[in-house]
Design an enzyme around this catalytic site. Structure first.
Site, mmCIF file in Angstrom:
data_model
loop_
_atom_site.group_PDB
_atom_site.id
_atom_site.type_symbol
_atom_site.label_atom_id
_atom_site.label_comp_id
_atom_site.label_asym_id
_atom_site.label_seq_id
_atom_site.Cartn_x
_atom_site.Cartn_y
_atom_site.Cartn_z
ATOM 1 N N TRP A 11 0.820 -1.218 0.000
ATOM 2 C CA TRP A 11 0.000 0.000 0.000
ATOM 3 C C TRP A 11 0.855 1.270 0.000
ATOM 4 O O TRP A 11 0.308 2.369 -0.115
ATOM 5 C CB TRP A 11 -0.940 0.009 1.217
ATOM 6 C CG TRP A 11 -1.969 -1.093 1.188
ATOM 7 C CD1 TRP A 11 -2.165 -2.017 0.191
ATOM 8 C CD2 TRP A 11 -2.942 -1.382 2.198
ATOM 9 N NE1 TRP A 11 -3.206 -2.866 0.525
ATOM 10 C CE2 TRP A 11 -3.702 -2.497 1.760
ATOM 11 C CE3 TRP A 11 -3.258 -0.816 3.430
ATOM 12 C CZ2 TRP A 11 -4.747 -3.047 2.505
ATOM 13 C CZ3 TRP A 11 -4.286 -1.367 4.179
ATOM 14 C CH2 TRP A 11 -5.030 -2.471 3.713
ATOM 15 N N LYS A 12 2.161 1.090 0.189
ATOM 16 C CA LYS A 12 3.070 2.245 0.229
ATOM 17 C C LYS A 12 2.535 3.305 1.206
ATOM 18 O O LYS A 12 1.938 2.944 2.212
ATOM 19 C CB LYS A 12 3.307 2.792 -1.188
ATOM 20 C CG LYS A 12 3.771 1.677 -2.138
ATOM 21 C CD LYS A 12 4.308 2.159 -3.456
ATOM 22 C CE LYS A 12 4.729 0.949 -4.295
ATOM 23 N NZ LYS A 12 5.332 1.325 -5.578
ATOM 24 N N GLY A 172 4.939 1.621 -11.113
ATOM 25 C CA GLY A 172 4.066 2.790 -11.166
ATOM 26 C C GLY A 172 4.029 3.488 -12.506
ATOM 27 O O GLY A 172 3.557 4.620 -12.596
ATOM 28 N N GLY A 233 1.496 -2.805 -6.318
ATOM 29 C CA GLY A 233 1.408 -1.490 -5.690
ATOM 30 C C GLY A 233 0.040 -0.878 -5.925
ATOM 31 O O GLY A 233 -0.929 -1.201 -5.254
ATOM 32 N N GLY A 234 -0.045 -0.001 -6.923
ATOM 33 C CA GLY A 234 -1.270 0.752 -7.201
ATOM 34 C C GLY A 234 -2.551 -0.069 -7.190
ATOM 35 O O GLY A 234 -3.536 0.321 -6.542
HETATM 36 P P1 13P Z 1 2.981 -0.728 -8.985
HETATM 37 O O1 13P Z 1 2.172 -2.010 -8.975
HETATM 38 O O2 13P Z 1 2.174 0.474 -8.607
HETATM 39 O O3 13P Z 1 3.758 -0.565 -10.236
HETATM 40 O O4 13P Z 1 4.063 -0.851 -7.782
HETATM 41 C C1 13P Z 1 4.844 -2.003 -7.698
HETATM 42 C C2 13P Z 1 5.561 -1.989 -6.413
HETATM 43 O O5 13P Z 1 6.446 -1.182 -6.189
HETATM 44 C C3 13P Z 1 5.164 -2.982 -5.398
HETATM 45 O O6 13P Z 1 6.088 -3.042 -4.367
#
Ligand code: 13P
Length: 250
Positions: A11-12, A172, A233-234
């Site tokens: 989820w960052k 991302g 991520g996203g």
């Molecule tokens: P995204 O899926 O948003 O490209 O991010 C990948 C990521 O950094 C997962 O740790």
């Protein structure tokens, strides 16, 4: 050996406490009947306990996005691995945002790996090359260095180790690696683990692909023989999309 697919949702630095609780509940509900895939949520650290509590009785696991390497002390703002015990199962180490945005060196990555192992938690080691390394044909050198130096001082492969291959240029950007290229890198990562820890360890380690994974493209990665899951991520911030990714990983 049959490796169980594993999907992580990173989820960052997103979501309020309320949003984190809602997303956890929605993912839990959407995946209630999912078997044969391990799912790990990586919320921001202030919400770890909330997410843990909201997943009580579920098979979905919780991971921390980062950790400090000292077990305690005067380190304002940091979180120690032993503090995470009982709340998380996994700890993400070496994410490219830690390496690039925060200047984390491979030595620090190794210190964190050791701290996670010493605390009895399972590391998820993220590796991946920046665009400059890809262009210069140095990808495998970078991956080898991140894997070998990042596990320095760890004599046997940590039980349950997961490695995420996340090319920096794919994170991302909406521009994932091709499944064939990701497979080639993940096979290389497995060969480095074999050199480092032996064939049995290399057979057991699970390797995820990460970088612009979504519900539409995840199957093309998971179908590859050396890709055992995804680090998302996203798309992990959307319960429906993330659940679809987890299902596709089965
Ligand atoms: P995204 O899926 O948003 O490209 O991010 C990948 C990521 O950094 C997962 O740790």
């Amino acid at each position: 050996m049959q490796r169980i697919p594993v999907v992580g949702g990173n989820w960052k630095m997103h979501l309020t406490r309320q949003e984190a609780r809602q997303l956890t509940a929605a993912i839990r509900a959407a995946l209630v009947d999912l078997v044969g895939v391990e799912v790990i949520l990586f919320p921001p650290s202030p919400w770890l306990a909330d997410v843990h509590d909201a997943l009580e009785g579920s098979t979905i696991q919780v991971g921390a996005q980062n950790v400090y390497w000292e077990p305690q002390g005067a380190f304002t703002g940091e979180v120690a691995a032993p503090m995470l015990r009982g709340t998380v199962d996994h700890v993400l180490v070496g994410h490219s945002e830690r390496r690039i945005v925060f200047g984390e060196s491979v030595w620090e990555t190794a210190d964190k790996m050791r701290a996670v192992c010493d605390a009895g938690l399972t590391p998820l080691l993220a590796v991946g090359e920046p665009m400059a390394d890809l262009r210069a044909g140095r990808t495998n050198d970078t991956l080898r260095r991140q894997l070998v130096e990042g596990t320095r001082g760890i004599a046997a492969m940590p039980p349950g180790l997961i490695v995420a291959y996340e090319p920096v240029w794919a994170i991302g950007t909406g521009e994932p690696a091709t499944p064939a290229a990701a497979q080639e890198r993940c096979a290389f990562i497995r060969s480095v683990i074999a050199d480092r820890y032996g064939d049995e360890a290399a057979e057991a380690v699970r390797i995820q692909y990460g970088g612009s994974v979504n519900a539409q493209n995840v199957a093309s990665f998971i179908d590859q023989p050396d890709i055992d899951g995804a680090l998302v991520g996203g798309a992990s911030l959307d319960a429906e999309a993330f659940a679809a990714i987890c299902r596709a990983a089965r």
